[in-house]
Each structure stands twice: as C-alpha cells, then as structure tokens.
Design a protein around this motif. Structure first.
Motif, short mmCIF file in Angstrom:
data_model
loop_
_atom_site.label_atom_id
_atom_site.label_comp_id
_atom_site.label_asym_id
_atom_site.label_seq_id
_atom_site.Cartn_x
_atom_site.Cartn_y
_atom_site.Cartn_z
N ILE A 191 -1.48 7.00 -6.65
CA ILE A 191 -2.80 7.47 -6.24
C ILE A 191 -3.48 8.31 -7.33
N THR A 192 -2.83 8.41 -8.49
CA THR A 192 -3.45 9.11 -9.61
C THR A 192 -3.42 8.21 -10.84
N LYS A 223 -15.13 10.15 -8.10
CA LYS A 223 -15.93 9.84 -6.91
C LYS A 223 -15.70 8.36 -6.61
N ASN A 262 -7.18 1.10 -2.23
CA ASN A 262 -6.57 2.26 -2.88
C ASN A 262 -7.69 3.20 -3.36
N ASN A 263 -8.37 3.78 -2.38
CA ASN A 263 -9.51 4.65 -2.67
C ASN A 263 -9.09 5.92 -3.39
N ALA A 264 -7.88 6.39 -3.13
CA ALA A 264 -7.41 7.61 -3.79
C ALA A 264 -7.34 7.40 -5.31
N LEU A 265 -6.81 6.26 -5.74
CA LEU A 265 -6.73 5.98 -7.17
C LEU A 265 -8.13 5.78 -7.76
N TRP A 313 1.52 2.25 -3.71
CA TRP A 313 0.42 2.47 -4.65
C TRP A 313 0.49 3.86 -5.26
N GLU A 345 -10.92 7.12 -6.73
CA GLU A 345 -11.57 8.42 -6.82
C GLU A 345 -10.94 9.29 -7.90
N ASP A 346 -9.64 9.17 -8.11
CA ASP A 346 -9.01 9.93 -9.19
C ASP A 346 -9.51 9.44 -10.54
N SER A 356 0.80 -1.22 0.00
CA SER A 356 0.00 0.00 0.00
C SER A 356 0.84 1.28 0.00
#
Length: 117
Positions: free
Chosen positions: A34-35, A94, A84-87, A32, A89-90, A29
């Motif tokens: 994130i974009t 949402k 990996n919620n950031a990725l 990861w 959401e990117d 993690s």
C-alpha cells in the motif's frame, strides 16, 4: 545519437516485456503493498541485474518508455485497476489515474537504483 535512442527503445521494450512476464499473476488484494516504498522493494527483489542496469542507465525524462510493458505489469500486478486506492494515493498524494501512479512507482524504482551507485 539515433543509434543510442534506438538501443534504449529496444532495450526498454524487452525490459518491459520481461518484467511484465516476471509478474504474470496479479496479487490478491490481501497481498497488495500500500506504499510506493514497499512496492519498490518488491519490484527490486524480482528484477534481474540486467533489468536493473537498463533502468539505471535510462535518463529520467525517458522513463515514459516503460509505460507500456513494465508499467502495465505494475498496474495489473499491484491492483491499481482493481481498487488498490491506498497505493494510488501514496503514489500521487491524492486519488489519481492508475497510469500516473505506475509512473510514480517506475520513477521511484529508477531513483532507488540511482541511489545504489
């Protein structure tokens, strides 16, 4: 026309299998991206010239053929099923399903390869 479609399906299967195997071990993690942009850069750095050409030649509306194999590898490797919620959401703007996020990433790789021309 059927021969071309069959060729794409066969190539897609082998590409998906090949790319999934290139990324056997899921990232930890703390590694990861994130974009989507960072994920695309990472994916392009590991793709063979042949794999890039296969993706480049695939029509945009046929990218769904990569959902299994390559898409599975993306979801597993980049932690889309492991938080990996950031990725996610990117990718979607949402929260969304990991399958949807991986398809956005595949589309972004395809676009990057189109832009290289």
């Amino acid at each position: 026309m059927k021969k071309i479609i069959l060729s794409i399906i066969v190539a897609t299967f082998f590409l998906g299998t090949s790319l999934a195997q290139e990324k056997k071990k899921p990232l930890e993690s703390d590694k990861w991206p994130i974009t989507v942009k960072a994920t695309v850069v990472d994916l392009l750095s590991t793709m063979s010239a042949e794999s890039k050409e296969t993706v480049r030649k695939t029509k945009k509306d046929a990218l769904i053929l990569f959902h299994h194999g390559w898409g599975t590898g993306i979801r597993n490797h980049y932690g889309l099923w492991r938080g990996n919620n950031a990725l996610i959401e990117d990718a979607c703007g949402k929260p969304c399903h990991p399958d949807d996020a991986s398809m956005v990433i595949i589309g972004a790789v395809w676009k990057a390869l189109q832009d290289e021309r």
